[in-house]
Design a protein around this motif. Structure first.
Motif, short mmCIF file in Angstrom:
data_model
loop_
_atom_site.label_atom_id
_atom_site.label_comp_id
_atom_site.label_asym_id
_atom_site.label_seq_id
_atom_site.Cartn_x
_atom_site.Cartn_y
_atom_site.Cartn_z
N GLY A 74 -20.19 -39.30 27.02
CA GLY A 74 -21.32 -38.52 27.52
C GLY A 74 -22.11 -37.86 26.40
O GLY A 74 -23.34 -37.86 26.42
N GLU A 75 -21.41 -37.30 25.42
CA GLU A 75 -22.09 -36.62 24.31
C GLU A 75 -22.90 -37.61 23.47
O GLU A 75 -24.04 -37.33 23.10
CB GLU A 75 -21.07 -35.89 23.43
CG GLU A 75 -20.42 -34.67 24.05
CD GLU A 75 -21.37 -33.48 24.16
OE1 GLU A 75 -22.56 -33.62 23.81
OE2 GLU A 75 -20.91 -32.42 24.59
N SER A 77 -24.05 -40.50 24.46
CA SER A 77 -25.16 -40.98 25.29
C SER A 77 -26.30 -39.98 25.29
O SER A 77 -27.48 -40.36 25.19
CB SER A 77 -24.69 -41.24 26.73
OG SER A 77 -23.73 -42.28 26.78
N SER A 78 -25.95 -38.70 25.38
CA SER A 78 -26.97 -37.66 25.34
C SER A 78 -27.67 -37.66 23.99
O SER A 78 -28.90 -37.52 23.90
CB SER A 78 -26.33 -36.29 25.60
OG SER A 78 -27.26 -35.25 25.43
N THR A 81 -30.17 -40.49 23.76
CA THR A 81 -31.43 -40.31 24.50
C THR A 81 -32.39 -39.38 23.78
O THR A 81 -33.60 -39.50 23.95
CB THR A 81 -31.17 -39.76 25.91
OG1 THR A 81 -30.49 -38.49 25.81
CG2 THR A 81 -30.31 -40.71 26.72
N ARG A 82 -31.86 -38.46 22.97
CA ARG A 82 -32.75 -37.53 22.27
C ARG A 82 -32.88 -37.82 20.79
O ARG A 82 -33.59 -37.12 20.08
CB ARG A 82 -32.28 -36.08 22.48
CG ARG A 82 -31.02 -35.69 21.75
CD ARG A 82 -30.72 -34.22 21.90
NE ARG A 82 -29.63 -33.78 21.06
CZ ARG A 82 -28.34 -33.83 21.39
NH1 ARG A 82 -28.00 -34.27 22.59
NH2 ARG A 82 -27.41 -33.42 20.56
N ASP A 203 -22.53 -30.49 22.97
CA ASP A 203 -22.28 -29.30 23.78
C ASP A 203 -20.79 -28.96 23.85
O ASP A 203 -20.43 -27.81 24.07
CB ASP A 203 -22.82 -29.50 25.20
CG ASP A 203 -24.33 -29.54 25.24
OD1 ASP A 203 -24.96 -28.83 24.43
OD2 ASP A 203 -24.89 -30.30 26.06
#
Length: 258
Positions: A74-75, A77-78, A81-82, A203
């Motif tokens: 998840g990290e 992937s995030s 995206t940015r 995060d």
């Protein structure tokens, strides 16, 4: 049974049958709700990080690993995206321009970031970008001499506020070193003074404490590996060139087609 002087005689209260049935019904209807309320309070108190209650039972080792795997995916992937591809390109352009004038790349960091810096210096060198590890704490005690004017330093720091690293960068700035920062803190001092910032923020680090550097380490490597890919593409690295720089081991044999 005899009654002591300090005791009062029992008083017998007679309850009519209809009233006793009503009382029993009231108790039975209230008890499940009260029990549910108590359970909710206990569940809330036992949540991890709730300082007002007991700490919940930790995950099993296998469960903790599964949670970490999902968290890291998840990290990253995030981050994907940015990720600012143009920032990676700007960093690559700085390095290519520096090389065109005979300059070199120096990679530095403190703590866990030092280990990343050593890996990245090796990675860049093996793919055609001569790079050197720079010891950040030794930088202000003489090692800044390894950096010539107008060269490049890649500075790695998750917080972007590490005093020893900032002191090293201040020293390098005095003789025109360009700074590529890799940090998880876009508002940090390191990010502010850098020529290019590569965002590597996460995060959650993973694990029960969410303190030990894990996900942030992978994020910084992820970003720096992407920079190495950009440089490799710019230079058109061939298998023959890679084999010359990496003649030994299984990779050397594979590059030579053996």
């Amino acid at each position: 049974m005899a009654i002591s002087p300090d005791q009062k005689p029992f008083k017998v209260v007679v309850v009519e049958a209809s009233r006793s049935e009503d009382l029993a019904g009231s108790v039975l209807s209230i008890a499940p709700q009260a029990a549910l309320g108590d359970a909710s309070v206990r569940a809330e108190e036992n949540q991890p990080g709730n300082l007002n209650g007991n700490v919940s039972e930790p995950e099993s080792p296998a469960g903790a690993v599964e949670t970490f795997f999902d968290l890291v995916i998840g990290e990253l992937s995030s981050l994907r995206t940015r990720s600012e591809i143009d920032a990676i390109e700007r960093a690559a352009d700085l390095i290519l321009d520096c090389e065109s004038r005979g300059g070199r790349v120096h990679v530095t960091g403190i703590g866990k970031s030092e280990h990343i810096a050593r890996y990245v210096a090796s990675l860049l060198s093996s793919t055609g970008t001569p790079a050197y590890f720079l010891h950040a704490t030794e930088c202000i005690h003489g090692c800044a001499g390894q950096v010539c004017p107008n060269e490049i330093a890649i500075a790695i720091s998750n917080s972007g506020t590490t005093p020893e690293l900032l002191s090293a960068i201040e020293t390098l700035r005095e003789f025109g070193t360009k700074i590529i920062a890799v940090s998880g803190n876009r508002d940090s001092e390191l990010a502010r003074i850098a020529d290019v910032l590569l965002d590597a923020g996460v995060d959650n680090e993973g694990g029960e404490l969410n303190l030990v550097p894990r996900a942030s380490i992978l994020a910084k490597i992820y970003v720096l590996c992407s920079l190495s890919v950009a440089l490799e593409a710019h230079k058109g690295l061939t298998r023959e060139q890679y084999a010359r720089w990496h003649p030994g081991g299984a990779l050397g044999r594979l590059a030579r087609g053996e």
